[in-house]
Write a protein that holds these residues in place. Structure first.
Motif, short mmCIF file in Angstrom:
data_model
loop_
_atom_site.label_atom_id
_atom_site.label_comp_id
_atom_site.label_asym_id
_atom_site.label_seq_id
_atom_site.Cartn_x
_atom_site.Cartn_y
_atom_site.Cartn_z
N ASP A 566 0.73 -0.84 -0.08
CA ASP A 566 -0.41 0.01 -0.37
C ASP A 566 0.37 1.59 0.30
O ASP A 566 0.33 1.96 0.70
N PHE A 567 2.07 1.11 -0.79
CA PHE A 567 3.26 2.37 -0.31
C PHE A 567 2.16 3.75 -1.57
O PHE A 567 0.94 3.64 -2.84
N GLY A 568 2.57 4.61 -0.22
CA GLY A 568 1.28 5.85 -0.97
C GLY A 568 0.48 5.99 -0.37
O GLY A 568 0.09 7.02 -0.19
N THR A 569 0.85 5.70 0.58
CA THR A 569 -1.11 5.83 1.53
C THR A 569 -0.17 5.87 3.34
O THR A 569 0.58 5.53 3.43
N SER A 573 6.47 7.53 3.89
CA SER A 573 8.06 7.00 3.44
C SER A 573 9.18 7.12 3.57
O SER A 573 10.23 6.55 3.31
N ILE A 574 8.74 8.18 3.05
CA ILE A 574 9.38 8.21 1.22
C ILE A 574 11.04 8.91 1.69
O ILE A 574 12.00 8.36 1.05
N GLY A 575 11.28 9.70 2.58
CA GLY A 575 12.42 10.17 3.44
C GLY A 575 13.24 8.45 4.38
O GLY A 575 14.50 8.97 4.64
N LEU A 576 12.33 8.06 4.47
CA LEU A 576 13.33 6.97 5.18
C LEU A 576 13.67 5.21 4.03
O LEU A 576 13.35 4.36 4.45
N ASP A 588 -0.58 1.35 -3.95
CA ASP A 588 -1.12 0.86 -3.80
C ASP A 588 -2.63 1.15 -5.01
O ASP A 588 -2.66 2.06 -5.49
N ARG A 589 -3.67 0.70 -4.64
CA ARG A 589 -4.89 0.61 -5.95
C ARG A 589 -5.05 1.83 -6.42
O ARG A 589 -5.80 2.79 -7.63
N LEU A 590 -4.45 2.27 -5.39
CA LEU A 590 -5.11 4.50 -5.33
C LEU A 590 -4.86 5.06 -7.01
O LEU A 590 -5.56 5.19 -7.62
N PHE A 591 -3.50 4.44 -7.50
CA PHE A 591 -2.71 4.45 -8.27
C PHE A 591 -3.03 3.82 -9.46
O PHE A 591 -3.65 4.50 -10.41
N THR A 592 -3.69 2.22 -9.31
CA THR A 592 -3.94 1.85 -10.60
C THR A 592 -5.21 1.84 -10.92
O THR A 592 -5.38 2.24 -12.16
N VAL A 593 -6.43 2.74 -10.41
CA VAL A 593 -7.44 2.40 -10.81
C VAL A 593 -7.42 4.11 -11.26
O VAL A 593 -8.40 4.11 -12.83
N ARG A 601 -0.34 8.85 -13.07
CA ARG A 601 0.73 8.52 -14.18
C ARG A 601 2.57 9.42 -13.80
O ARG A 601 3.06 9.11 -13.81
N ALA A 602 2.22 10.67 -13.73
CA ALA A 602 3.17 11.47 -13.03
C ALA A 602 3.76 11.01 -11.84
O ALA A 602 5.30 10.53 -12.09
N ILE A 603 2.74 10.71 -10.42
CA ILE A 603 3.08 10.19 -9.72
C ILE A 603 4.10 9.04 -9.71
O ILE A 603 4.68 8.38 -8.87
#
Length: 665
Positions: A566-569, A573-576, A588-593, A601-603
């Motif tokens: 579920d990366f991106g929700t 944790s990008i800084g880690l 995460d499905r948020l990006f796929t849907v 797409r840019a993200i």
């Protein structure tokens, strides 16, 4: 013999009766509201005040009567008469002590108290030591007994009516006056029924003979009893009650007072209950200290004090939780008040050089205590408050029947979840992962399901949070690990080896035994470490980051793969990412849907480029259309998981699935 009365002593007897009645009315509230030993204390106190008050009034009335002859009193019979009055009062109070009293219990209590008063009066008359005899007019005797019974019934009725009103008021005084005159009426009617027959040679020629010792003794006794009872009431109301029913930090009524309110509240009108909980209060306590936290709660209490009205009360029920009760409440009124409270909470708090911005979440329930138990109203408000927090905090939510159904189901699941593992109600399904670049199967994700004996299939989104809250997630995950690793090993023996991934909960890291658990499972199932992949989430890094990284490094050194699900929700944790020992990111499905949107797409493209630099694989979840696959492939994401390549399957279907996709004979 005909006699007359000393008017001053008669008036004093009436005053004593009224004062005793008023004291007993005050104590009546304590009898039903107290619990444990406190209830017995107030029961004895009420019986003593009522019984001794009636007894003292009787003997003052006796002393007020001029016999024109020497009269003494037998001490034993005098004390027995007092015992009859106190004992009957005690039994009557005990019978009527429960909160819900029917007419039969009230009648029985009144009969017992009235009988005790009659016995007290005529035993007291028998205690008189004199040189003449007494006879009674039967009609007046019966009338006096009926007055005693009626007065006792009225006394108990008034006790029950006023026992839920702890404050003194004019209604209590009026009731005390009525009771006092009724008791005096019984006594003087009984005296009127008495006929004294004596020899004229025994008449006192110059003055009335009075037992001054009895007069002084009764006077001291009654004022001592009244002093003690009023002193106890004063101490209870102004000292003990403040300690027991007032919150030390805010000065608001506390949980005990809230319980007392709901226990004693009488009325079938609609009342509103608002449950207020501060948002992120724990973070303030943890970062600034409990002293700042207490000062913040104090300031919140001061702001809530502005909302106290005649029909509105505020209670602090613990920690950062407050309860607001509104009488005669409508939904519109409750919502308007909730908005005002939330607006007040948002204003900045300046505490010891700190500027704190705190919001609150409010749950609202409206109902009648007679129609629904008080605990149901409180639970409904609590449920609505958690719903408000789930919707994003800093808002209010009104309880609905739908929430109630979900809450009942949640409670049932929580209860049954404890036995589900023992009764083998869980089973595993496996969803394939596909590499679109090589067009080959590249693994499975193990997913748990619950076949509830009555509710049917329960999905993880419903029971996993309950398992997290109760701690059952630890034995559940242990079972999932063993089952998944055993199944993966079984596939290998059949000629097709595929890695398996298992989701982990943050609760397992808290045990500090996760590495040992993984090692034991691998040894027990004889599975190679490189065939096991553990999926973690970003949110767990909000806790002890360094300890979690330490445990992950130990596990990864075993050869086990780690991926971030579920990366991106949740918490970013990008800084880690350069510190966390992981091998892959799962989008995460948020990006796929929403992959059709240029911004999404840019993200995704940025995440893939970042992952390449960190030598991390990228896996896309919830892929259901060919168009999704094409766009992900263009962006450089080649491993996908979703319904397009296969739904989660039971073990018996996996073998056939593998034969089809791998073209095994």
């Amino acid at each position: 013999m005909e006699g007359n009365y000393n008017i001053y002593i008669v008036i004093l007897s009436i005053i004593i009766s009224i004062l005793a009645s008023f004291s007993a009315l005050n104590i009546a509230a304590k009898i039903s509201n107290a619990s444990g030993r406190g209830r017995w204390f107030w029961l004895f106190a009420g019986a003593l005040v009522m019984g001794s008050g009636v007894w003292s009034m009787h003997f003052f009335g006796m002393l007020a009567f001029h016999f024109h002859a020497l009269v003494k009193y037998d001490v034993g019979l005098t004390l027995l008469s007092m015992l009859a009055s106190v004992a009957s009062s005690f039994i009557a109070f005990y019978i009527t002590m429960p909160r819900d009293i029917n007419k039969l219990r009230l009648a029985i209590g009144g009969f017992i108290m009235g009988s005790g008063i009659v016995a007290m009066h005529y035993v007291g008359m028998k205690a008189m030591i004199m040189s003449f005899e007494i006879s009674y007019d039967k009609t007046l005797w019966i009338i006096s007994a009926l007055i005693a019974l009626g007065a006792s019934y009225a006394a108990l009725f008034l006790f029950l009516k006023f026992r839920n009103r702890s404050t003194s008021n004019w209604l209590k005084w009026i009731s005390a006056v009525v009771m006092g005159f009724a008791i005096c009426g019984m006594h003087y009617t009984g005296m009127k029924a008495a006929r004294f027959h004596y020899d004229s040679s025994m008449v006192m020629k110059h003055s009335q003979a009075m037992d001054f010792f009895l007069l002084y003794g009764v006077t001291v006794a009654i004022f001592l009893i009244l002093f003690i009872s009023w002193g106890a009431m004063f101490f209870d109301r102004h000292v003990l009650e403040k300690l027991a029913f007032q919150d030390a930090i805010t000065g608001l009524p506390n949980r005990n007072d809230m319980n007392r309110f709901f226990y004693t509240y009488v009325g079938d009108e609609s009342i509103g209950v608002m449950f207020l909980d501060l948002d992120r209060f724990k973070a303030i306590n943890d970062t600034l200290g409990h002293d700042i936290g207490d000062l913040l709660v104090h300031e919140v209490g001061n702001r809530l004090r502005n909302f106290i009205r005649r029909d509105q009360q505020v209670f602090r029920i613990g920690g950062d939780e407050f309860l607001i009760v509104i009488k005669h409440c409508s939904l519109e009124q409750a919502e308007q008040l909730a908005q005002k409270i939330l607006q007040s909470m948002k204003e900045v708090y300046r505490i010891k050089g700190n500027e704190l911005y705190v919001t609150g979440s409010i749950g609202i329930s409206i109902g009648s205590i007679k129609e629904s138990d008080r605990s149901e109203l409180l639970k409904a408000a609590d449920t609505a408050m958690y719903k408000a927090k789930g919707l994003g905090k800093n808002q209010y939510c009104v309880y609905t029947d739908e929430m109630g159904i979900k809450e009942v189901r949640k409670m049932e699941l929580e209860k049954d979840l404890q036995h589900a593992l023992e009764q083998n109600q869980f089973y595993m399904v496996y969803q394939p992962k596909w590499n679109v670049k090589t067009d080959k199967l590249c693994g499975f994700e193990a997913l748990i399901r619950w076949n509830h004996p009555r509710l049917g299939i329960v999905l993880p989104g419903e029971f996993i949070p309950i398992a997290e809250e109760t701690g059952l997630i630890i034995p559940m995950t242990t079972w999932v690990l063993e089952e998944a690793c055993r199944q993966c090993k079984s596939w290998g023996t059949k000629g097709f080896t595929q890695p398996i991934s298992v989701n982990l909960s943050a609760r397992l890291f808290e045990t500090d035994q996760l590495a040992e658990l993984i090692l034991n499972v691998l040894g027990k199932t004889c599975l190679e470490p490189n065939l096991l992949e553990l999926e973690i989430t970003e949110s767990m890094f909000f806790n002890d980051i360094n300890d979690i990284i330490r445990q992950l490094e130990i596990i990864r050194n075993m050869g086990v793969r780690i991926s971030m699900d579920d990366f991106g929700t949740g918490y970013s944790s990008i800084g880690l990412l350069d510190r966390i020992p992981i091998d892959a990111l799962k989008l995460d499905r948020l990006f796929t849907v929403d992959i059709d949107h240029p911004s999404k797409r840019a993200i995704v493209h940025a995440i893939i480029l970042m992952a390449e630099k960190l030598h991390l694989d990228v896996i896309a979840e919830s892929v259901e259309q060919q168009d999704h696959i094409d766009k992900l492939n263009e962006l450089g994401c080649y491993v996908v998981q979703g319904f397009f390549y296969g739904k989660p399957m039971r073990d018996e279907k996996i073998s056939q699935y593998m034969k089809e996709v791998l073209q095994f004979a």
